[in-house]
Design a protein around this motif. Structure first.
Motif, PDB file in Angstrom:
ATOM      1  N   GLN A 198       0.834  -1.208   0.000  1.00  9.54           N
ATOM      2  CA  GLN A 198       0.000   0.000   0.000  1.00  9.54           C
ATOM      3  C   GLN A 198       0.869   1.259   0.000  1.00  9.54           C
ATOM      4  OE1 GLN A 198      -0.498  -2.692   1.924  1.00  9.54           O
ATOM      5  NE2 GLN A 198      -2.494  -3.408   1.216  1.00  9.54           N
ATOM      6  N   GLU A 230       1.803   2.043  -3.467  1.00 11.90           N
ATOM      7  CA  GLU A 230       0.683   2.680  -4.171  1.00 11.90           C
ATOM      8  C   GLU A 230       0.526   4.134  -3.742  1.00 11.90           C
ATOM      9  OE1 GLU A 230      -2.265   2.975  -6.975  1.00 11.90           O
ATOM     10  OE2 GLU A 230      -0.754   1.403  -6.674  1.00 11.90           O
ATOM     11  N   ARG A 262       2.960   6.037  -5.749  1.00 13.09           N
ATOM     12  CA  ARG A 262       2.509   6.110  -7.138  1.00 13.09           C
ATOM     13  C   ARG A 262       1.425   7.164  -7.323  1.00 13.09           C
ATOM     14  NH1 ARG A 262       2.245  -0.232  -7.674  1.00 13.09           N
ATOM     15  NH2 ARG A 262       4.254  -0.700  -8.653  1.00 13.09           N
ATOM     16  N   ARG A 263       0.521   7.286  -6.349  1.00 11.89           N
ATOM     17  CA  ARG A 263      -0.611   8.202  -6.487  1.00 11.89           C
ATOM     18  C   ARG A 263      -0.250   9.648  -6.149  1.00 11.89           C
ATOM     19  NH1 ARG A 263      -5.974   4.975  -4.201  1.00 11.89           N
ATOM     20  NH2 ARG A 263      -5.525   2.950  -5.169  1.00 11.89           N
TER      21      ARG A 263
END
Length: 286
Positions: free
Chosen positions: A154, A157, A160-161
């Motif tokens: 997580q 991620e 990445r976001r």
């Protein structure tokens, strides 16, 4: 030990008489005050000329008080050249007013909001948390990620976001050293290293091993893999003092790294022990 002064990218300084830290009740070995004089006694022969203070999970509502307290310490000890403060990023856009006040504390360079104690591994991917982290980036600050290994996917991620935010991954994502297993941690570390907006802090790793009986060979594979993934250009030294005291002492941690990096070039050692931290946190005085 390095033959030049180092910058420690992860030092906790605190005094429970000034700021309340509820979590210290569960860690009596490090529940007292730990201040710059204590740090000097702990570092022994290791020469340190720069310190980045890392927030210590103060009681809710005391985060800004903590930053001001450390700024007071810095006025007496010029080695404290950067502060990574806590801020309630879970408020989403509402964290902006907190960040504005923190920016008035001249040494604040980044923010950390602990993820590690949240049982839901998706906690850091909620809309508000993501927006709060983006606000940190808009304020010109970096964000330190403090997780446990089972939250690692997580965290990738999260990075990445938020491609416009500069991230620092603390404690090499707290791998399961005590269990002696490297996967899926190792593969996830490789995935994290593929993202250009993150660096990693090799800090306090021994506390993820058996505190009483760890051996260097238990820890080395995790350090080696991290360097292999990120390269010395994106790795930072941190002691995690005084939390490191739960499993080792300051000099023992540096000695472990000295052995791990035997034969490494002087240029790469300077990157790891000094230059990367100065660049990451914008330490103009370093």
């Amino acid at each position: 030990m390095p033959n030049f002064p180092i910058i420690d990218a992860h030092v906790h300084l605190y005094d429970p008489a000034r700021i309340d830290y509820p979590w210290l009740a569960s860690a009596p070995a490090i529940a007292g005050a730990f201040l710059p004089g204590d740090f000097d006694r702990a570092r022994g022969e290791v020469e340190v000329d720069g310190i980045v203070f890392m927030e210590v999970d103060a009681a809710p509502g005391r985060e800004e008080d903590e930053a001001h307290f450390v700024a007071e310490l810095a006025a007496e000890d010029p080695r404290i050249t950067g502060i990574v403060a806590s801020a309630p990023v879970e408020l989403g856009a509402g964290v902006a007013e907190h960040l504005g006040r923190l920016r008035e504390v001249g040494l604040v360079r980044g923010v950390r909001r602990l993820i590690q104690d949240h049982a839901d591994p998706d906690y850091c991917l909620s809309g508000n948390f993501l927006e709060g982290v983006r606000e940190v980036g808009r304020a010109g600050m970096s964000f330190d990620i403090c997780i446990r290994h089972w939250q690692f996917a997580q965290a990738v991620e999260l990075v990445r976001r938020c491609p416009d935010v500069a991230f620092v991954l603390d404690h090499i994502a707290k791998p399961p050293i005590v269990e002696g297993t490297m996967e899926p941690w190792a593969s996830t570390m490789r995935a994290m290293a593929e993202l250009p907006n993150v660096v990693v802090k090799i800090s306090g790793v021994v506390t993820e091993a058996d505190h009483a009986e760890w051996r260097p060979e238990d820890v080395r594979p995790f350090i080696d893999h991290t360097v292999e993934c990120f390269g010395f250009e994106r790795c930072l030294f941190g002691s995690d003092w005084p939390v490191v005291n739960l499993a080792a002492n300051y000099e023992a941690w540096v000695a472990l790294l000295d052995d791990a990096f035997a034969g490494v070039s002087e240029e790469d050692l300077r990157r790891f022990y000094r230059d990367n931290t100065a660049r990451t946190y914008g330490l103009t005085a370093a």
